[in-house]
Design an enzyme around this catalytic site. Structure first.
Site, PDB file in Angstrom:
ATOM      1  CG  PHE A 500     -44.399  40.408 -72.857  1.00 58.18           C
ATOM      2  CD1 PHE A 500     -45.408  40.038 -73.735  1.00 58.18           C
ATOM      3  CD2 PHE A 500     -43.411  39.483 -72.557  1.00 58.18           C
ATOM      4  CE1 PHE A 500     -45.430  38.776 -74.305  1.00 58.18           C
ATOM      5  CE2 PHE A 500     -43.421  38.215 -73.119  1.00 58.18           C
ATOM      6  CZ  PHE A 500     -44.440  37.864 -73.993  1.00 58.18           C
ATOM      7  CG  ASP A 501     -46.262  48.337 -72.312  1.00 58.14           C
ATOM      8  OD1 ASP A 501     -45.547  48.929 -71.497  1.00 58.14           O
ATOM      9  OD2 ASP A 501     -47.448  48.634 -72.523  1.00 58.14           O
ATOM     10  CE  LYS A 502     -47.546  48.043 -64.983  1.00 61.44           C
ATOM     11  NZ  LYS A 502     -49.019  48.273 -64.857  1.00 61.44           N
TER      12      LYS A 502
END
Length: 821
Positions: A500-502
């Site tokens: 996941f990207d933040k």
């Protein structure tokens, strides 16, 4: 690799004259990262000729339509020379017919790729220098296939009339009625023969009639196949029926044609259910809109709406266009487009001019989509997209296109059929000569060979995977998830890990200023004014946060004029403010690439804020450190429950990858319930992280579809969030969550797993029936029982796949019990 494409760069990027331009490099990088691409390079002929982009690709793994999307996401286009047709058609009633149509189109000069689906969608990629779209349509007409409308357009009354016209003498149900007439004539002839003593010609006339009505559509299909030098199931059935007639077994031959035509027509009916699920999406948007023009309100067709029109929407009406609210407050049910279960509150934009300039950056509270349902308040919306470009129209078009994109299992079954069918034919030829070895008349050997032909025809196998893919893609779209074809649908269910990207994925993507720490001797106003002036020029989420919150904190103070913004990807920005150089970015940007390090007070302030989980942006002007700004992005409320559900369905490894420093990454990861967080990653580091994960597991990358595009391209599956409001996300991702809501991800993964399970069931049924029938017919099973079992297995496979349309999401409640939604 099967094909290569060569495109003049001036066509791709009209404003770029140099093949070494950074835009060309980004385009090459975006394509080279994709599975199915063997090589991408610049080809030059010399003598001042324009450079050409040469793409070597595998059309089975990466169709040209997908390359087109990726090129569009990179800001280029290939539409000048290479045409793209996507039509909803009448005349394709089953998968074998779809395959025939696709093969016929591929044989046309200038057609690069062609695919057709059993649900009546045809996709063609062609070279306009070699073939015109009108010639392709004419070729379709010769096959009895007639485009009704472009995929994504609404289905109106005239389209239904077209259905009747092109379906046959009895409309769309002609094939079923012919099959029933065949069955009636067969039953009449057989009853007369067994129960009465009519003249011999009378039952024979009934059988002739049964042959005509039962074989009408089969003959047409077989003729088209033979023109393409293909020997398919339809031809096998005709040969078997003709053989039965030659042996005097008229009743048995008529039974074969009756069961086969009935099976075809029922398959057509069943696949029509999946087809209607797609068309129902296209019908969500109303046909007309009330628009305010020249001081008066008029009702016009949605196709006539232009950008900037103000549309009036009454309570409980469907919205006719994408846009933003300019008057009135309401709540809108966005489930038809985004799958969100709770209506979303809407209010007017504070600045209409600014909203018109950048509608893609608007908050969800202001944006609306065509096909969604207004609540109790009357509103007025400003149109930002034409009807053909709305989020709904694009979803319908992409879902229709997805139907034609083959999955790995479907490619395998296609290869299997290419080997299996000739083997069956060879076996049948050998059985014709069984009378030489076995003491039996030629009649019995011939009959047995025909029975084996019928039993071994891979009819159910041909539809096993496409029917499941079609139903799965349609069900996902209804739930607010766009899955671009069979390959990502299957791969999504094979995932072991998620990255996941933040920012904007696990967090809201709307960071707020929490701290402003000026350097010694620097006024807070100078620090903020400089930062706001520069960051107002950028679209980055952190930059927007500084620009918006900073203006509020400054309270109307005069801002300096900034210009010449230049982004240092993953680090920060540089610009000019009143003739002085300004650098704003991470602490790591300073002290590298010839830039002096931060002074000790500012560096200490950075460490202090990072220890508290803040994202930091240091500001320097004319070589003097002004200070540091601390920001914090709020974790999504839906993130932790979504991750818990993903664990419950078997995704055991989930990692957050972020450009923020490790301490900020750890703080957010702990808040949302993640065990792994990789911080301090530049965009190229994210790509390398995905590569490492792919070496050991199947991993998806979940992001916003823009900054994360390279990492998405390297993942097994790229998943973009909030795609309803982002053209780039729709183009870039393999899977797009239309709502800006992570809770739809577990639904997508579990639906994919269910689809994979049904595909396996269908393959087991289709191959199992063939494995049972072939030895049974060799040992004496008749043609009638063989074709009954054969067609029965086809219908079982289709209806098994259609169960996906009724799939309900599983959720695990705190009490541990499973609920379905």
């Amino acid at each position: 690799m099967g094909k290569f494409l060569r495109i003049d760069l001036p066509i791709l990027l009209p404003d770029v004259s140099d093949a070494a331009d950074a835009c060309v490099e980004r385009l090459i990088a975006a394509l080279r990262d994709q599975q199915g691409i063997e090589e991408v390079h610049i080809h030059t002929e010399g003598d001042g000729a324009p450079g050409q982009l040469c793409v070597h690709y595998d059309p089975d793994t990466l169709p040209l339509a997908r390359i087109r999307e990726l090129v569009a996401a990179a800001g280029a286009t290939i539409t000048e020379r290479f045409g793209h047709g996507l039509w909803q058609v009448e005349g394709i009633t089953h998968q074998r017919r779809a395959q025939t149509v696709a093969d016929h189109l591929r044989a046309l000069p200038g057609v690069l790729e062609a695919e057709a689906s059993a649900a009546g969608t045809v996709r063609v990629e062609f070279d306009r220098q070699q073939v015109a779209e009108s010639e392709i349509r004419e070729a379709l007409a010769q096959l009895g296939v007639h485009p009704r409308h472009e995929a994504g357009e609404p289905v109106h009354k005239h389209d239904e009339d077209s259905d009747h016209q092109h379906g046959g003498i009895f409309g769309a149900n002609t094939e079923l009625i012919f099959a029933l007439i065949c069955g009636g004539l067969l039953t009449t002839g057989f009853a007369m023969e067994k129960l009465l003593a009519p003249p011999g010609w009378l039952p024979l006339a009934c059988y002739f009639g049964a042959y005509f009505f039962g074989g009408f559509y089969t003959i047409r299909e077989a003729f088209q196949n033979l023109k393409l030098k293909r020997f398919e199931i339809d031809t096998l059935m005709l040969v078997a029926a003709a053989g039965a007639a030659a042996l005097g077994a008229w009743a048995e031959g008529a039974l074969l044609l009756f069961l086969f035509s009935l099976g075809h027509s029922l398959e057509h009916y069943a696949m029509g259910r999946a087809k209607r699920a797609i068309e129902a999406l296209a019908e969500l948007a109303p046909e007309t809109a009330r628009v305010r023009r020249d001081g008066e309100v008029r009702e016009i067709g949605v196709q006539e709406l232009v950008l900037g029109d103000v549309v009036l929407v009454r309570p409980n009406e469907r919205l006719p266009a994408d846009g933003f609210v300019v008057s009135g407050e309401t709540s809108v049910n966005q489930a038809p487009v985004t799958g969100e279960s709770v209506p979303v509150d809407k209010r007017p934009v504070p600045d209409r001019a600014q909203a018109s300039a950048r509608p893609d950056l608007l908050d969800a509270a202001y944006r609306v989509f065509a096909g969604t349902i207004n609540g109790a308040g009357a509103i007025e919306i400003a149109v930002t997209k034409r009807a053909s470009e709305s989020a709904l129209a694009r979803v319908v078009k992409m879902v229709s296109e997805a139907e034609t994109r083959k999955s790995p299992t479907q490619r395998f079954t296609d290869r299997f059929e290419r080997i299996f069918v000739p083997a069956v034919l060879a076996t049948a030829v050998l059985l014709l000569f069984a009378w030489v070895v076995v003491d039996e008349p030629f009649r019995d050997s011939f009959y047995r060979a025909m029975a084996v032909l019928v039993a071994a025809s891979p009819c159910a196998l041909a539809i096993a995977t496409p029917s499941a893919i079609l139903s799965g893609v349609a069900r996902a779209a209804r739930g607010g998830v766009l899955i671009k074809g069979g390959a990502p649908l299957e791969k999504l269910g094979s995932l072991d890990a998620l990255a996941f990207d933040k920012t904007g994925t696990l967090t809201e993507g709307r960071p707020r200023i929490t701290d402003v720490l000026p350097a010694p001797g620097v006024d807070e106003t100078e620090l903020l004014a400089t930062a706001v002036a520069v960051e107002a020029l950028s679209d980055h989420p952190l930059a927007r946060a500084i620009a918006q919150d900073g203006v509020e904190r400054l309270g109307g103070a005069t801002l300096p004029v900034a210009s010449g913004l230049r982004s240092l990807t993953g680090k920060g920005v540089v610009a000019q403010v009143e003739g002085e150089s300004v650098e704003i970015g991470k602490a790591e940007m300073f002290g590298s690439d010839g830039m002096p390090a931060l002074t000790e007070p500012v560096a200490t302030a950075v460490e202090q804020l990072r220890a508290e989980g803040r994202t930091t942006m240091a500001v320097r002007r004319a070589g003097r450190d002004l200070g540091v700004i601390g920001l914090m992005d709020t974790p999504r409320a839906t993130a932790r429950p979504a991750l818990e559900r993903l664990r419950a369905i078997g995704i055991n490894r989930m990692i957050m990858i972020s450009g923020d420093n490790q301490r900020v990454a750890d703080a957010v990861a702990k808040h949302v319930g993640l065990d792994e967080a990789w911080g301090d990653l530049m965009p190229e580091d994210k790509v390398e992280a995905i590569r490492k994960l792919r070496d050991t597991t199947e991993v998806a990358m979940v992001g916003d579809g823009v900054n994360d595009a390279p990492a998405m391209a390297h993942a097994t599956v790229g998943i973009a969030m909030g795609a309803a409001g982002s053209d780039v996300a729709l183009e870039t991702a393999d899977v797009a969550l239309m709502a800006d809501d992570l809770s739809h991800l577990p639904f997508a993964v579990e639906l994919s797993r269910r689809t994979r399970a049904i595909i396996r069931q269908n393959l087991f049924i289709s191959l199992g029936i063939v494995a049972l029938l072939v030895p049974a017919t060799i040992l004496g099973l008749g043609i009638g029982p063989a074709v009954a079992a054969h067609e029965g297995s086809t219908l079982v496979v289709v209806f098994n796949a259609l169960r996906l349309l009724a799939y309900r999401e599983r959720r695990f409640e705190p009490d541990g019990f499973e609920r379905r939604h």
